[in-house]
Design an enzyme around this catalytic site. Structure first.
Site, PDB file in Angstrom:
ATOM      1  N   LYS A 170       0.332  12.198  -4.620  1.00 22.57           N
ATOM      2  CA  LYS A 170      -1.075  11.946  -4.928  1.00 22.57           C
ATOM      3  C   LYS A 170      -1.514  12.911  -6.022  1.00 22.57           C
ATOM      4  O   LYS A 170      -1.398  14.128  -5.878  1.00 22.57           O
ATOM      5  CB  LYS A 170      -1.955  12.119  -3.688  1.00 22.57           C
ATOM      6  CG  LYS A 170      -3.440  11.870  -3.989  1.00 22.57           C
ATOM      7  CD  LYS A 170      -4.254  11.685  -2.729  1.00 22.57           C
ATOM      8  CE  LYS A 170      -4.422  12.958  -1.961  1.00 22.57           C
ATOM      9  NZ  LYS A 170      -5.397  12.821  -0.858  1.00 22.57           N
ATOM     10  N   ASP A 177     -11.064  11.068  10.667  1.00 22.36           N
ATOM     11  CA  ASP A 177     -11.036   9.758  10.000  1.00 22.36           C
ATOM     12  C   ASP A 177      -9.879   8.914  10.542  1.00 22.36           C
ATOM     13  O   ASP A 177      -9.089   8.350   9.781  1.00 22.36           O
ATOM     14  CB  ASP A 177     -10.892   9.943   8.487  1.00 22.36           C
ATOM     15  CG  ASP A 177     -11.315   8.691   7.713  1.00 22.36           C
ATOM     16  OD1 ASP A 177     -11.963   7.813   8.315  1.00 22.36           O
ATOM     17  OD2 ASP A 177     -11.003   8.592   6.521  1.00 22.36           O
ATOM     18  N   GLY A 195      -1.318   2.892  -5.979  1.00 26.89           N
ATOM     19  CA  GLY A 195      -2.729   2.568  -5.762  1.00 26.89           C
ATOM     20  C   GLY A 195      -3.588   3.777  -6.101  1.00 26.89           C
ATOM     21  O   GLY A 195      -3.110   4.848  -6.450  1.00 26.89           O
ATOM     22  N   PHE A 255     -10.256   9.866  -4.417  1.00 26.73           N
ATOM     23  CA  PHE A 255      -9.860  11.243  -4.699  1.00 26.73           C
ATOM     24  C   PHE A 255      -8.644  11.342  -5.623  1.00 26.73           C
ATOM     25  O   PHE A 255      -8.162  12.435  -5.881  1.00 26.73           O
ATOM     26  CB  PHE A 255      -9.569  11.981  -3.394  1.00 26.73           C
ATOM     27  CG  PHE A 255     -10.746  12.026  -2.475  1.00 26.73           C
ATOM     28  CD1 PHE A 255     -11.794  12.887  -2.724  1.00 26.73           C
ATOM     29  CD2 PHE A 255     -10.815  11.195  -1.377  1.00 26.73           C
ATOM     30  CE1 PHE A 255     -12.881  12.933  -1.883  1.00 26.73           C
ATOM     31  CE2 PHE A 255     -11.901  11.239  -0.535  1.00 26.73           C
ATOM     32  CZ  PHE A 255     -12.946  12.111  -0.782  1.00 26.73           C
ATOM     33  N   GLY A 256      -8.109  10.241  -6.117  1.00 26.32           N
ATOM     34  CA  GLY A 256      -6.979  10.336  -7.020  1.00 26.32           C
ATOM     35  C   GLY A 256      -6.120   9.093  -6.986  1.00 26.32           C
ATOM     36  O   GLY A 256      -6.481   8.062  -6.409  1.00 26.32           O
ATOM     37  N   GLY A 285      -7.638   5.753  -5.148  1.00 24.64           N
ATOM     38  CA  GLY A 285      -8.773   5.859  -4.234  1.00 24.64           C
ATOM     39  C   GLY A 285      -9.845   6.749  -4.827  1.00 24.64           C
ATOM     40  O   GLY A 285      -9.845   7.039  -6.038  1.00 24.64           O
ATOM     41  N   VAL A 312      -2.082   7.430  -6.387  1.00 22.08           N
ATOM     42  CA  VAL A 312      -0.869   7.631  -5.589  1.00 22.08           C
ATOM     43  C   VAL A 312       0.305   6.937  -6.284  1.00 22.08           C
ATOM     44  O   VAL A 312       0.180   5.783  -6.729  1.00 22.08           O
ATOM     45  CB  VAL A 312      -1.038   7.100  -4.157  1.00 22.08           C
ATOM     46  CG1 VAL A 312       0.224   7.350  -3.344  1.00 22.08           C
ATOM     47  CG2 VAL A 312      -2.235   7.766  -3.486  1.00 22.08           C
TER      48      VAL A 312
END
Length: 592
Positions: A54, A148, A32, A36-37, A34, A39
């Site tokens: 990642k 978070d 997947g 920030f990068g 996101g 995976v």
């Protein structure tokens, strides 16, 4: 060294290994992506361990916010060593791409709830909360804040362990003041940090409380609002609670009440909350393992979605199979086997229809979720842009005012400052000259005396007295200069203070006007977004009505098929009965 156009900062070389990840990891399969990068799942060539990697591409090099965030995450991960925190397996740099190697988890709590389309039960929530509190206690005692905590960042492993993941938003200081995290899970003091000051690790306790509601209800509080509205309501509303008619235990409600306290001073710490009866109660050690195992079995997943297996009835596959293997045999068996094939085909058709209905539901929910997330992301970006523009405008105005104030202060310094110093120096010089002249006169008179011990003592005394006088004059001169400068600066500062108060009041008035304008714009935008949200909910409701109609039609059709199967099974039983009677009669005739 594998780096193009940039050099790894010196302070990061002890944390990041510069090499080609292909020499360390095997083939990578995409999991997947996101913000920030991306995976990937892979294996460590030396140990064979399955890992998650990642990849973060440093497009702007090492002199960028992207690198600062990545470096902070690496340092955060390096400091963590706890059984309930995702294990860090190293960091590698190759051609301006950072590769973070982490322990591979089966999925998050959110993923499990999506699989079952149902929340967790209280025993499962208690075990997850217990392990996350242990991880938070470790972080807070180490001077770290996660910032978070939510179900999507609580991961489950193959062996049923609970891991706290996604440490990219963490703070390396136990006091922080930036607005970081996911809006619906933010503590009130995080939302108000820009106005009320810094916050500590207790913000993670609040977020865990919201995550527990999410695990019990499948959604966090205020999830129907856009992110901006939620951020407004979090500090304004009373702490969220579970529905009164939800059938939840008092222990769970008390646990949530202890975590969701708006005042950080009155909110319990992670260590204190781990003593709450809800999480302190002894639970079966395989609670999460059973949950993970069920999530991995397609048949059990289908049972959860479609209900229990049908009973053995004359019109079912099992009933027809029993008839085919009964004592009648021969033509009856062949006929029964044909019925078995027909019923099996009908059951497969029903299963495919039900699967299609479930797929439509999932697709509709995903579509609504994507639209909602896109609208919330647009609202967030617009708000961040507006806040950044206002902050820059405020900073420019303040800097301009400070520069203007410095300029005015310099204008207020008259030339008399220099002339006053010169006057003090001239007076000091003249005094020193007069003293030296008087000293020379005394020495001249002493020299006229006949040579004797008294004459020598007199000369030494005159020289010592002269040295003392000159020293006192020098100190008086320095003190006079300091007093003059101090008095002058006090006068300048007093005059400048009046000027500063006047212009600062004008600046604050202009700033308040801009803030009011921004608030009005934000309110207008929020109203527009609320209207879009209402339209979205209306479209979703219409889609659900259409979907329910489709389900009702399919249920009617399936019921008709079941009725036909029952009728077919009845006729089949009659034929078998007649065939049996005919077979017995024929056997008797042959015997006679």
């Amino acid at each position: 060294m594998g780096i193009r156009g940039a050099t790894l900062p010196y302070e990061a070389r002890a944390l990041i290994q510069e090499c080609d990840p292909a020499t360390i990891f095997g083939d990578m399969s995409f999991l997947g992506s996101g913000a920030f990068g991306e995976v990937f799942e892979t294996s460590h060539l030396a140990t064979g361990a399955r890992l998650a990697v990642k990849k973060i591409r440093l497009v702007k090099g090492f002199d960028s916010d992207e690198w600062d965030d990545t470096y902070r995450e690496i340092r955060f991960l390096r400091r963590c060593d706890h059984p309930n925190i995702l294990t860090f397996h190293g960091c590698y740099l190759h051609e301006m791409t950072i590769c973070l190697a982490m322990e591979l988890a089966l999925g998050s709590v959110t993923d499990v709830m999506e699989v079952f389309k149902a929340p967790l039960n209280e025993a499962e929530i208690a075990v997850v909360a217990h392990d996350v509190l242990a991880a938070l206690a470790y972080l807070h005692q180490s001077g770290l804040i996660h910032r978070d905590v939510k179900a999507a960042n609580i991961l489950l492993t193959e062996d049923g362990s609970v891991r706290l993941g996604d440490l990219g938003s963490g703070s390396m200081s136990s006091r922080a003041s930036s607005l970081v995290g996911s809006p619906y899970w933010m503590a009130p003091e995080v939302v108000m940090a820009m106005e009320a000051g810094s916050y500590d690790g207790k913000v993670d306790v609040w977020s865990l409380g919201i995550a527990c509601i999410e695990m019990a209800e499948r959604r966090p509080p205020l999830w129907k609002m856009n992110a901006m509205s939620a951020l407004y309501h979090i500090p304004m509303n009373a702490p969220p609670t579970l529905p009164a008619d939800g059938g939840y235990s008092d222990a769970l409600r008390d646990f949530l009440a202890a975590m969701l306290v708006k005042s950080p001073a009155e909110r319990g710490s992670a260590v204190e909350l781990s003593q709450q009866p809800f999480v302190a109660e002894k639970r079966p050690g395989d609670t999460i393992l059973k949950l993970v195992t069920r999530a991995k079995k397609p048949r059990e997943l289908w049972d959860d979605l479609g209900g229990p297996s049908p009973p053995v009835t004359p019109g079912s596959y099992e009933g027809a199979l029993a008839a085919a293997t009964g004592p009648t045999g021969g033509a009856a068996a062949e006929t029964a086997l044909q019925q078995v094939r027909t019923i099996r085909h009908q059951q497969r058709s029903e299963l495919e229809v039900e699967q299609a209905v479930v797929a439509m539901q999932l697709k509709e929910q995903k579509k609504v979720r994507v639209v909602h997330n896109k609208a919330a992301e647009q609202m967030r970006r617009h708000h961040e842009a507006e806040m950044q523009r206002l902050a820059q405008q405020d900073a420019r105005g303040r800097d301009a005012l400070l520069r203007l104030g410095d300029s005015e202060r310099e204008k207020l310094r008259p030339k008399l400052l220099g002339s006053g110093r010169d006057e003090i120096r001239r007076s000091h010089t003249e005094t020193v000259k007069a003293s030296n002249k008087q000293h020379k006169t005394l020495l001249s008179e002493a020299n006229k005396m006949p040579k004797s011990p008294d004459r020598s003592d007199t000369l030494k005394r005159h020289k010592a007295e002269q040295a003392q006088r000159l020293s006192r004059l020098e100190e008086q001169h320095k003190q006079s200069i300091a007093d003059f400068v101090r008095n002058f600066n006090e006068q300048v500062e007093k005059t400048h203070a009046g000027w500063w108060d006047k212009h600062r009041a004008e600046f604050e008035t202009a700033r308040a006007s801009v803030a009011s304008y921004q608030a009005a714009r934000a309110e207008t935008f929020a109203a527009k977004h609320a209207e879009e949200q209402r339209q979205l909910e209306a479209d979703r409701a219409a889609a659900q009505v259409e979907l329910r109609g489709f389900e009702a039609d399919e249920e009617t059709r399936l019921e008709e098929q079941r009725q036909r199967q029952v009728q077919l099974a009845g006729r089949h039983e009659e034929e078998l009965h007649e065939l049996t009677i005919s077979h017995v009669t024929s056997t008797r005739r042959i015997s006679i």
